[in-house]
Design a protein around this motif. Sequence first.
Motif, PDB file in Angstrom:
ATOM      1  N   ASP A  82       0.713  -1.175   0.029  1.00  0.00           N
ATOM      2  CA  ASP A  82       0.041  -0.096   0.141  1.00  0.00           C
ATOM      3  C   ASP A  82       0.812   1.255  -0.004  1.00  0.00           C
ATOM      4  O   ASP A  82       0.796   2.112  -0.733  1.00  0.00           O
ATOM      5  CB  ASP A  82      -0.973   0.012   1.298  1.00  0.00           C
ATOM      6  CG  ASP A  82      -1.959   1.010   1.091  1.00  0.00           C
ATOM      7  OD1 ASP A  82      -1.696   2.134   0.298  1.00  0.00           O
ATOM      8  OD2 ASP A  82      -2.909   0.869   2.118  1.00  0.00           O
ATOM      9  N   LEU A  83       2.111   1.193   1.098  1.00  0.00           N
ATOM     10  CA  LEU A  83       2.720   2.516   0.974  1.00  0.00           C
ATOM     11  C   LEU A  83       3.369   2.714  -0.209  1.00  0.00           C
ATOM     12  O   LEU A  83       3.651   3.850  -0.631  1.00  0.00           O
ATOM     13  CB  LEU A  83       3.728   2.327   2.332  1.00  0.00           C
ATOM     14  CG  LEU A  83       3.020   2.586   3.663  1.00  0.00           C
ATOM     15  CD1 LEU A  83       3.916   2.393   4.782  1.00  0.00           C
ATOM     16  CD2 LEU A  83       2.376   3.817   3.932  1.00  0.00           C
ATOM     17  N   CYS A  84       4.144   1.527  -0.783  1.00  0.00           N
ATOM     18  CA  CYS A  84       4.706   1.875  -2.006  1.00  0.00           C
ATOM     19  C   CYS A  84       3.995   2.204  -3.334  1.00  0.00           C
ATOM     20  O   CYS A  84       4.656   2.932  -3.892  1.00  0.00           O
ATOM     21  CB  CYS A  84       5.533   0.460  -2.195  1.00  0.00           C
ATOM     22  SG  CYS A  84       6.737  -0.046  -1.043  1.00  0.00           S
ATOM     23  N   GLY A 135       1.148   3.939  -3.149  1.00  0.00           N
ATOM     24  CA  GLY A 135       0.400   5.066  -2.754  1.00  0.00           C
ATOM     25  C   GLY A 135       0.842   6.381  -3.517  1.00  0.00           C
ATOM     26  O   GLY A 135      -0.025   6.851  -4.075  1.00  0.00           O
ATOM     27  N   ALA A 136       2.121   6.782  -3.477  1.00  0.00           N
ATOM     28  CA  ALA A 136       2.596   7.940  -4.340  1.00  0.00           C
ATOM     29  C   ALA A 136       2.505   7.768  -5.698  1.00  0.00           C
ATOM     30  O   ALA A 136       2.004   8.525  -6.224  1.00  0.00           O
ATOM     31  CB  ALA A 136       4.030   8.264  -3.729  1.00  0.00           C
ATOM     32  N   ALA A 186      -3.869   1.284  -2.117  1.00  0.00           N
ATOM     33  CA  ALA A 186      -3.113   2.510  -2.440  1.00  0.00           C
ATOM     34  C   ALA A 186      -3.827   3.305  -3.644  1.00  0.00           C
ATOM     35  O   ALA A 186      -3.508   4.554  -3.935  1.00  0.00           O
ATOM     36  CB  ALA A 186      -1.543   2.175  -3.106  1.00  0.00           C
ATOM     37  N   SER A 246      12.108   5.275  -2.879  1.00  0.00           N
ATOM     38  CA  SER A 246      10.839   5.533  -1.847  1.00  0.00           C
ATOM     39  C   SER A 246      10.684   4.215  -1.246  1.00  0.00           C
ATOM     40  O   SER A 246      10.459   3.948   0.003  1.00  0.00           O
ATOM     41  CB  SER A 246       9.757   6.392  -2.094  1.00  0.00           C
ATOM     42  OG  SER A 246       8.891   5.614  -3.193  1.00  0.00           O
ATOM     43  N   LEU A 252      11.230   3.182   2.590  1.00  0.00           N
ATOM     44  CA  LEU A 252       9.960   2.480   3.545  1.00  0.00           C
ATOM     45  C   LEU A 252      10.234   1.114   3.938  1.00  0.00           C
ATOM     46  O   LEU A 252       9.972   0.817   5.088  1.00  0.00           O
ATOM     47  CB  LEU A 252       8.708   2.611   2.692  1.00  0.00           C
ATOM     48  CG  LEU A 252       8.150   3.812   2.276  1.00  0.00           C
ATOM     49  CD1 LEU A 252       6.982   3.891   1.234  1.00  0.00           C
ATOM     50  CD2 LEU A 252       7.546   4.554   3.382  1.00  0.00           C
ATOM     51  N   GLN A 310      -1.819   9.970   3.371  1.00  0.00           N
ATOM     52  CA  GLN A 310      -2.125   8.406   3.561  1.00  0.00           C
ATOM     53  C   GLN A 310      -0.931   7.795   4.048  1.00  0.00           C
ATOM     54  O   GLN A 310      -0.997   6.869   4.910  1.00  0.00           O
ATOM     55  CB  GLN A 310      -2.651   7.827   2.283  1.00  0.00           C
ATOM     56  CG  GLN A 310      -3.989   8.341   1.783  1.00  0.00           C
ATOM     57  CD  GLN A 310      -5.268   7.850   2.931  1.00  0.00           C
ATOM     58  OE1 GLN A 310      -5.271   6.993   3.357  1.00  0.00           O
ATOM     59  NE2 GLN A 310      -6.198   8.784   2.892  1.00  0.00           N
ATOM     60  N   THR A 311       0.242   8.171   3.298  1.00  0.00           N
ATOM     61  CA  THR A 311       1.316   7.513   3.832  1.00  0.00           C
ATOM     62  C   THR A 311       1.700   7.921   5.107  1.00  0.00           C
ATOM     63  O   THR A 311       2.132   6.849   5.930  1.00  0.00           O
ATOM     64  CB  THR A 311       2.690   8.003   2.726  1.00  0.00           C
ATOM     65  OG1 THR A 311       2.229   7.470   1.493  1.00  0.00           O
ATOM     66  CG2 THR A 311       3.900   7.297   3.188  1.00  0.00           C
ATOM     67  N   GLN A 313      -0.390   5.936   7.694  1.00  0.00           N
ATOM     68  CA  GLN A 313      -0.108   4.582   7.799  1.00  0.00           C
ATOM     69  C   GLN A 313       1.422   4.271   8.540  1.00  0.00           C
ATOM     70  O   GLN A 313       1.207   3.210   9.363  1.00  0.00           O
ATOM     71  CB  GLN A 313      -0.267   3.481   6.605  1.00  0.00           C
ATOM     72  CG  GLN A 313      -1.591   3.848   6.036  1.00  0.00           C
ATOM     73  CD  GLN A 313      -1.708   3.173   4.532  1.00  0.00           C
ATOM     74  OE1 GLN A 313      -1.603   1.764   4.871  1.00  0.00           O
ATOM     75  NE2 GLN A 313      -2.100   3.599   3.504  1.00  0.00           N
TER      76      GLN A 313
END
Length: 422
Positions: free
Chosen positions: A9-11, A13-14, A64, A159, A163, A357-358, A361
Motif C-alpha cells: 500500500d505504501l509503496c 500510494g505515491a 493504494a 521510496s 519504506l 495516507q502514507t 499508515q
Amino acid sequence: MAGLGLYADLCAGAAAGRLGDRFGPRGILLAGLGVFALGSLLCGMAPSMAWLQTGRVAQGIGAAMVSPQAMAIAHRMFKGPDRAGAFAIFGLVAGLASVLGPLVGGWLVSADLFGLAWRPIFLINPPLAVLLVFALRHRIAGISGDARVHFDPAAVALSALGLLCVLIPLIEGRRFGWPVWTWAMLLAALPVFGALIWWERRRGRAGRTQLLPLALLGQGDFRWYVPAVGLFFAGLPGFFLILALFLQTGFGFSPLQSGVTAFPLSLGIMVASILSTALTRVSPQLRGMLGGALVLLGMGLVRGLLRGFDGFADQPWLMGGLLLAGVGFGLAVGPLFHLALERVAEVEAGIASALLQTFQQIGGAFGVAVMGSLLFSRLDAGQDWTTAFAAGTLGTILCFAGFLALFIYRWLRSGAADPQIG
C-alpha cells in the motif's frame, strides 16, 4: 503477513496518486476497487500461505489506488464550506472504519460462518467493492488529468527501499527483541531518503515531474499538517492494540466483550458527526484544537481510572473515557485533512492525498511499535497488567499532545484575530 499489505500500500500510494493526477482520479479509483476485490478474493480462497501473501500484496496495491483518489476527488469537486463538510465526512468514516474494522473482523472469525473460519474477513470485500464500482461509475464526474504529469520510476524505487528500511523494524522489531539489525535498517533509511530528495531536486531543476514535489512539502499548511496526521494516527491503532491485550489477556475479557468495551469510541465519533453540523461556522483550526483537547482529556481519564482497575466492575468508567476521546477524535479528524489540502493546487491533489495516507499508515505502524514495546517492556520487568497498560497509554497521550501542539502553533502563526474564519 499484514505487513506485506501495508508495505504494498505504501509503496504504491505515491505512484497511484501521480497516476490520478495524470489520467484523472475516477478511472484509477474504479480500477483500484477492482484490484482490491480480486486481492481479497485471492486471500479468501487461498490454498496456501504463498497465495495468501500474494493476495495481501494485491489488496495493498488496490487500497493504494483507491485512498488518494477519494480525497483528490473531494478536493476537486467541493469548494469552501462544502469541501470542509466533505472532509469531515471522510474523516468520520475513516475513524469509524479504524475502530469498527477490527471489531467486525473479530466477530466474523469467532462466528466461523459456514465453517470458513477466518476466510469471511476477506470474502466480505469483493461484493462490497463491486457494489461500490456500480454505485460510483455514474456518480463521479469525469475529472480530467494533466498530461504534463509524468512517472518517475527511480523515485518510486528509492521510496520503496526507504519504506522497507523503516517498516520492517517497526513491524518486526519488538518480536525479535530489537536486535542490532533493526536499528541498522532504520539508520540506513536516512541516506536512502537523502538520495530521494537529491533526485527530486535534480528533476525539479530540470523542470520534470517529481514523485514527491518538494515545493508542496515546503508549503506552510501542508508541511505542518502532514506530521500532525502522522501523530494523530499513531495514537489510535497502538492504543487499540494494547487495550485489547489489556482486557483479553490481562482480565479475561472475550473478544466480543473487549469490542463492546471499546465501542464507545465509535459512538463518540458518531456523536461528533452531529456536533460538526452545529460547528460549521467555527474555523477548522479551532475545531481541530477542540477535538485534540477532548481526546487528551478522554485518554487522561482512561489512564487515571487504571489505578485499582478491577475488570468488569470498572468497565463503565473506562467506556466513559473512551466515549469522550471518540468525540474528540471525530471533531479533529475532518479539519485535519481539510486544512492539509486546503491550499493544494488541483494538479497536485492526488500526490498530496497519497502523502497524507502514507504518513497516516507510517504513524499507525510507529504507534503500534512504540506502545506495544512500552507495554511488553513493563510486563517483561515483572510488573502487573495495569501498570504496563498505563505505560502504553502514556505513548498515546504523548502522540495526541504533539498533535495538539502542532495545531496550536499553526493557528498562532496564521493569526487568531478572527476565529470564525474558515
